[in-house]
Structure formats: structure tokens, C-alpha cells
Design a protein around this motif. Structure first.
Motif, PDB file in Angstrom:
ATOM      1  N   CYS A  53       0.834  -1.199   0.000  1.00 40.61           N
ATOM      2  CA  CYS A  53       0.000   0.000   0.000  1.00 40.61           C
ATOM      3  C   CYS A  53       0.866   1.246   0.000  1.00 40.61           C
ATOM      4  O   CYS A  53       2.071   1.191   0.240  1.00 40.61           O
ATOM      5  CB  CYS A  53      -0.940   0.007   1.212  1.00 40.61           C
ATOM      6  N   ALA A  55       0.526   5.212   1.731  1.00 43.10           N
ATOM      7  CA  ALA A  55      -0.239   5.899   2.774  1.00 43.10           C
ATOM      8  C   ALA A  55       0.232   7.336   2.902  1.00 43.10           C
ATOM      9  O   ALA A  55       1.409   7.632   2.673  1.00 43.10           O
ATOM     10  CB  ALA A  55      -0.089   5.185   4.114  1.00 43.10           C
ATOM     11  N   VAL A 106       0.597  -3.365   4.321  1.00 46.10           N
ATOM     12  CA  VAL A 106      -0.473  -2.704   5.071  1.00 46.10           C
ATOM     13  C   VAL A 106      -0.216  -2.752   6.574  1.00 46.10           C
ATOM     14  O   VAL A 106      -0.302  -1.720   7.254  1.00 46.10           O
ATOM     15  CB  VAL A 106      -1.847  -3.343   4.737  1.00 46.10           C
ATOM     16  N   GLN A 110       0.344   0.601   8.704  1.00 50.78           N
ATOM     17  CA  GLN A 110      -0.652   0.971   9.712  1.00 50.78           C
ATOM     18  C   GLN A 110      -0.025   1.092  11.091  1.00 50.78           C
ATOM     19  O   GLN A 110      -0.313   2.047  11.822  1.00 50.78           O
ATOM     20  CB  GLN A 110      -1.787  -0.054   9.748  1.00 50.78           C
ATOM     21  N   LEU A 129      -4.820   5.107   3.649  1.00 45.90           N
ATOM     22  CA  LEU A 129      -4.123   4.038   2.941  1.00 45.90           C
ATOM     23  C   LEU A 129      -4.757   3.803   1.584  1.00 45.90           C
ATOM     24  O   LEU A 129      -5.979   3.830   1.450  1.00 45.90           O
ATOM     25  CB  LEU A 129      -4.186   2.731   3.745  1.00 45.90           C
TER      26      LEU A 129
END
Length: 158
Positions: A53, A55, A106, A110, A129
Motif C-alpha cells: 500500500c 499511505a 499494510v 498501519q 491508505l
């Protein structure tokens, strides 16, 4: 494309119409598609924590908070593999805004984003994200492959 029929109560339909007007949507289908994409993307990320991902993490903090600036920089150095870019700007005499662009799995992104936002002294913060390609597409930059030779001690203006 599939056609779906949904029934909304009057209050929800009015809220949808207000959302469309505020965001400039020309029809309900586009608005509903965009409203669904975020939660569906988040659900996919929750199912697959190793999914790549991108972000954007943004947070406002008081630079006078004891050691906060040092702690934030230290955290970013500890996670340098996730960092793509950081923007720092001064909002007033006390508050700063930082925006960090991250790339990685991810779960890692996160965790790091939450660590930044929960630092003592960070007033507001959040992360957005977005899915990233599993492997970057190969593409050529013909101009970038040309070597530039500059003799030692000379300056080149471009």
C-alpha cells in the motif's frame, strides 16, 4: 458493469443528495461507487495485511512538547524503509504539521502510522491508505539513461 437496485429511507436519500451536491457528483451511481470504494478497500487491507500500500499520514503537533520533535524524527529513521517523503510546515508559533508518505505492507504501514499519531504531544492525526501495485511496472526513461560527463572543476548550467 452490473446494475443494482437499492432502497433508501428519505433521510439517507437526502443526505446522499447533499453529499453529491457538495462534492459535485452528477449522478447517484458515481457517488455510491465512491462511497463504497473506501470501506471495500479497507476490508481488503484487513484481510491481507501483507498487501502493498501507499499511505499519507498527517499530524499536527506542538513543537514545544518535550522531546517530541526528536521522538518523531527517531521513529521515522527507525522505519526509513517505509518512508517515501515527509513535508513539515509551521502553522503558527507553536504548532507544526507533518505529512509523511509511506510505502510498504499494510500491517507495517498501519502500525507505523498509528505510532506517529499516538506520540504524546501529537494533537490530531490520521492516515489514508491506498492500494499499491504488487510490483512496480517496468518503464523506460530514455532521457535519463544518457550519461552526462562534466569535467572536474567545471560547472555546467542547464
Amino acid at each position: 458493469m452490473q446494475r443494482l437496485t437499492i432502497t433508501l429511507d428519505d433521510e439517507t436519500a437526502l443526505a446522499l443528495d447533499a453529499f453529491m451536491t457538495a462534492r459535485g457528483y452528477s449522478n447517484r451511481s458515481e457517488a455510491i461507487r465512491d462511497l463504497l470504494r473506501g470501506p471495500l478497500r479497507d476490508a481488503e487491507a484487513a484481510r491481507e495485511p501483507s498487501m502493498p500500500c501507499m499511505a499519507v499520514v498527517s499530524y499536527i503537533y506542538d513543537h514545544r512538547e518535550r522531546d517530541l520533535g526528536r521522538r518523531l524524527v527517531h521513529a521515522q529513521h527507525e522505519h526509513h524503509g517505509l518512508g517515501v517523503a515527509t513535508l513539515h510546515t509551521h502553522l503558527d508559533h507553536d504548532l507544526c504539521l507533518e505529512v509523511a508518505v509511506l510505502r510498504g505492507a499494510v500491517a507495517e504501514v498501519q502500525d507505523f502510522a498509528q505510532a506517529l499519531v499516538r506520540e504524546r504531544g501529537v494533537r490530531f492525526g490520521g492516515a489514508n491508505l491506498l492500494p499499491a501495485p504488487r510490483s512496480p511496472a517496468a518503464h523506460d526513461h530514455p532521457d535519463a539513461t544518457a550519461a552526462v560527463v562534466v569535467e572536474k572543476g567545471t560547472r555546467r548550467r542547464g
